[in-house]
Design a protein around this motif. Structure first.
Motif, PDB file in Angstrom:
ATOM      1  N   GLU A  49      -8.642   2.991  32.578  1.00 31.74           N
ATOM      2  CA  GLU A  49      -8.170   4.317  32.938  1.00 31.74           C
ATOM      3  C   GLU A  49      -9.054   4.936  34.012  1.00 31.74           C
ATOM      4  OE1 GLU A  49      -8.493   7.009  29.529  1.00 31.74           O
ATOM      5  OE2 GLU A  49     -10.158   5.807  28.796  1.00 31.74           O
ATOM      6  N   LEU A  58      -5.375   8.623  34.216  1.00 35.45           N
ATOM      7  CA  LEU A  58      -4.308   7.697  34.582  1.00 35.45           C
ATOM      8  C   LEU A  58      -4.556   6.348  33.916  1.00 35.45           C
ATOM      9  CD1 LEU A  58      -3.650   8.254  38.400  1.00 35.45           C
ATOM     10  CD2 LEU A  58      -2.213   8.913  36.470  1.00 35.45           C
ATOM     11  N   SER A  88       0.614   4.105  34.059  1.00 35.57           N
ATOM     12  CA  SER A  88       1.027   5.465  34.426  1.00 35.57           C
ATOM     13  C   SER A  88       1.958   5.503  35.633  1.00 35.57           C
ATOM     14  CB  SER A  88      -0.201   6.337  34.713  1.00 35.57           C
ATOM     15  OG  SER A  88      -0.895   6.624  33.532  1.00 35.57           O
ATOM     16  N   GLN A 126       0.567   6.704  27.195  1.00 35.40           N
ATOM     17  CA  GLN A 126      -0.400   7.216  28.162  1.00 35.40           C
ATOM     18  C   GLN A 126      -1.794   6.930  27.593  1.00 35.40           C
ATOM     19  OE1 GLN A 126       0.517   8.392  31.261  1.00 35.40           O
ATOM     20  NE2 GLN A 126       2.462   7.598  30.499  1.00 35.40           N
TER      21      GLN A 126
END
Length: 150
Positions: A49, A58, A88, A126
């Motif tokens: 991420e 993200l 994402s 996410q």
């Protein structure tokens, strides 16, 4: 909590990721190696991420179902039986770095979790969904960071 040791033959912790791993430079996932995974792990989960992308991290890569006996991932591939999830950007698999031009270097956190069992995740999770699902199921983890700017 136990610590998993992580490294890559392509970059050092907190160093610049080579351009071939970026979205514009080839979009190939980097090779990763790890050790000191507890024998009692049910599976491994890899989360990558970007925490510098804004208020919400993200998700650049999510891989689940990695066998605990594995020692890493080769460049551009995942092991047999592992599952890559949507990132994402709505694509399944690795989404290389592509921060806005002129931004300070973004940090890409490569987190490996040893889990006691597979997780229940939404179809398009996410990064925050993964963190919530991991809580209470992890008993070892390791992190390394790569940076990137344009």
């Amino acid at each position: 909590m136990a610590g998993i040791m992580m490294r890559s033959s392509a970059f050092n912790d907190h160093d610049l990721l080579p351009a071939r791993f970026s979205r514009e430079g080839g979009n190939i996932s980097p090779p990763l190696e790890w050790s000191q995974v507890p024998e009692s792990a049910g599976e491994l989960l890899l989360l990558v991420e970007d925490l510098d992308a804004g208020r919400t991290p993200l998700l650049h890569w999510l891989v689940t179902g990695i066998r605990p006996a594995s020692a890493g991932l080769p460049e551009g591939a995942v092991p047999k039986g592992a599952r890559e999830w949507p990132n994402s950007f709505g694509e399944v698999g690795w989404a290389g770095p592509q921060p806005p031009r002129g931004d300070d270097p973004h940090r890409y956190f490569f987190r490996l979790y040893a889990l006691n069992s597979p997780l229940e995740l939404p179809d398009a999770p996410q990064a925050t969904d993964v963190h919530e699902a991991v809580a209470g199921h992890e008993f070892a983890s390791g992190t390394m960071v790569g940076t990137y700017f344009r």
